[in-house]
Design an enzyme around this catalytic site. Structure first.
Site, PDB file in Angstrom:
ATOM      1  N   GLY A  46     -12.985  -5.097  -5.751  1.00 31.45           N
ATOM      2  CA  GLY A  46     -12.401  -4.730  -7.036  1.00 31.45           C
ATOM      3  C   GLY A  46     -10.993  -4.191  -6.857  1.00 31.45           C
ATOM      4  O   GLY A  46     -10.675  -3.591  -5.828  1.00 31.45           O
ATOM      5  N   GLN A  51      -3.363   0.065  -8.846  1.00 33.68           N
ATOM      6  CA  GLN A  51      -3.244   0.022  -7.388  1.00 33.68           C
ATOM      7  C   GLN A  51      -2.085  -0.851  -6.910  1.00 33.68           C
ATOM      8  O   GLN A  51      -1.645  -0.725  -5.775  1.00 33.68           O
ATOM      9  CB  GLN A  51      -4.553  -0.478  -6.766  1.00 33.68           C
ATOM     10  CG  GLN A  51      -5.700   0.502  -6.930  1.00 33.68           C
ATOM     11  CD  GLN A  51      -6.984  -0.096  -6.399  1.00 33.68           C
ATOM     12  OE1 GLN A  51      -7.668  -0.820  -7.111  1.00 33.68           O
ATOM     13  NE2 GLN A  51      -7.312   0.182  -5.153  1.00 33.68           N
ATOM     14  N   CYS A  91     -12.336   2.144  -0.911  1.00 30.70           N
ATOM     15  CA  CYS A  91     -11.291   1.779  -1.864  1.00 30.70           C
ATOM     16  C   CYS A  91     -10.113   1.203  -1.084  1.00 30.70           C
ATOM     17  O   CYS A  91      -9.755   1.737  -0.031  1.00 30.70           O
ATOM     18  CB  CYS A  91     -10.850   3.025  -2.630  1.00 30.70           C
ATOM     19  SG  CYS A  91      -9.519   2.724  -3.794  1.00 30.70           S
ATOM     20  N   LEU A  92      -9.520   0.123  -1.594  1.00 33.54           N
ATOM     21  CA  LEU A  92      -8.381  -0.479  -0.906  1.00 33.54           C
ATOM     22  C   LEU A  92      -7.198   0.486  -0.842  1.00 33.54           C
ATOM     23  O   LEU A  92      -6.344   0.350   0.028  1.00 33.54           O
ATOM     24  CB  LEU A  92      -7.967  -1.781  -1.601  1.00 33.54           C
ATOM     25  CG  LEU A  92      -9.009  -2.913  -1.534  1.00 33.54           C
ATOM     26  CD1 LEU A  92      -8.564  -4.094  -2.364  1.00 33.54           C
ATOM     27  CD2 LEU A  92      -9.273  -3.328  -0.085  1.00 33.54           C
ATOM     28  N   HIS A 133     -15.759   2.506 -10.852  1.00 35.41           N
ATOM     29  CA  HIS A 133     -14.748   2.868  -9.851  1.00 35.41           C
ATOM     30  C   HIS A 133     -13.362   2.362 -10.291  1.00 35.41           C
ATOM     31  O   HIS A 133     -12.382   3.105 -10.274  1.00 35.41           O
ATOM     32  CB  HIS A 133     -15.158   2.273  -8.495  1.00 35.41           C
ATOM     33  CG  HIS A 133     -14.146   2.428  -7.401  1.00 35.41           C
ATOM     34  ND1 HIS A 133     -14.414   3.114  -6.234  1.00 35.41           N
ATOM     35  CD2 HIS A 133     -12.877   1.964  -7.264  1.00 35.41           C
ATOM     36  CE1 HIS A 133     -13.340   3.075  -5.458  1.00 35.41           C
ATOM     37  NE2 HIS A 133     -12.397   2.381  -6.054  1.00 35.41           N
ATOM     38  N   GLU A 134     -13.302   1.093 -10.707  1.00 34.04           N
ATOM     39  CA  GLU A 134     -12.005   0.505 -11.101  1.00 34.04           C
ATOM     40  C   GLU A 134     -11.485   1.151 -12.377  1.00 34.04           C
ATOM     41  O   GLU A 134     -10.276   1.353 -12.527  1.00 34.04           O
ATOM     42  CB  GLU A 134     -12.114  -1.013 -11.271  1.00 34.04           C
ATOM     43  CG  GLU A 134     -12.582  -1.798 -10.058  1.00 34.04           C
ATOM     44  CD  GLU A 134     -11.887  -1.429  -8.768  1.00 34.04           C
ATOM     45  OE1 GLU A 134     -10.698  -1.078  -8.803  1.00 34.04           O
ATOM     46  OE2 GLU A 134     -12.541  -1.474  -7.712  1.00 34.04           O
ATOM     47  N   HIS A 137      -9.550   4.224 -11.766  1.00 32.41           N
ATOM     48  CA  HIS A 137      -8.159   3.988 -11.347  1.00 32.41           C
ATOM     49  C   HIS A 137      -7.222   3.968 -12.561  1.00 32.41           C
ATOM     50  O   HIS A 137      -6.102   4.457 -12.491  1.00 32.41           O
ATOM     51  CB  HIS A 137      -8.030   2.645 -10.622  1.00 32.41           C
ATOM     52  CG  HIS A 137      -8.409   2.691  -9.171  1.00 32.41           C
ATOM     53  ND1 HIS A 137      -7.774   3.495  -8.258  1.00 32.41           N
ATOM     54  CD2 HIS A 137      -9.345   1.995  -8.468  1.00 32.41           C
ATOM     55  CE1 HIS A 137      -8.315   3.302  -7.053  1.00 32.41           C
ATOM     56  NE2 HIS A 137      -9.277   2.399  -7.150  1.00 32.41           N
TER      57      HIS A 137
HETATM   58 NI    NI Z   1     -10.469   1.670  -5.554  1.00 32.69          NI
END
Ligand code: NI
Length: 178
Positions: A46, A51, A91-92, A133-134, A137
């Protein structure tokens, strides 16, 4: 399509609250395609526009093994939250860090597709966790915010140290290339 740079914690730009998408134009199409390419390249499951430093309410998700079920959620809203589940999340934007976060186990989400069409979708398990989660962000929130201050500070220091090591290595490589 272009790979976009993913911001990393504790970059303050990750704390920006995203604005609604109001125009479904070529710019949004390009953003979606770039984000999917960036997601598959990472690889991750995701990615929120936040991000990649675009502060619009748009997320892309693909929890399939074969990476062939992209889900695009524009201006997502959670209508129903049910149950509770604890999942080891990563998380990226917080590379290499994984920790357990408690979230709703099932959700119903309303969003717009890439052409602006409104749809609703029931999500469970990993997909439900990923959407939550997304969506965090888009509010400028990271999964490490669900952990204790002590843990978050430790993670910040660890990532800081790793970044320094990486840039030192790059500097050495540049010197020997002369
Ligand atoms: Ni993330």
């Amino acid at each position: 399509m272009t790979l976009r740079t993913i911001l990393e914690f504790p970059d303050p730009r990750l704390r920006t609250r995203a604005q609604p998408v109001t125009r479904f134009d070529a710019g949004v199409e390009r953003l979606i395609d770039d984000m999917l390419e960036t997601l598959y390249d990472a690889p991750g499951i995701g990615l929120a526009a936040t991000q990649v430093d675009v502060h619009q309410r748009l997320i892309v998700i693909d929890v399939s093994q074969a990476h062939n079920e992209p889900l695009v959620l524009i201006n997502p809203q959670i209508l129903v939250l049910e149950g509770e589940t604890s999942t080891e999340e990563g998380c990226l934007s917080v590379p290499g860090i994984f920790d357990t976060v408690k979230r709703a186990a099932r959700i119903r989400v309303r969003a717009q597709a890439r052409d602006g069409t409104v749809f609703e979708r029931e999500c469970a398990d990993l997909l439900a966790v990923c959407v939550q989660h997304e969506m965090d962000h888009l509010e400028g929130k990271l999964f490490v915010d669900h952990l204790s201050n002590l843990k978050r500070e430790r993670i910040r220091k660890k990532l800081d140290k790793e970044r320094k090591t990486r840039s030192r290595r790059r500097a050495t490589a540049a010197r020997s290339a002369l």
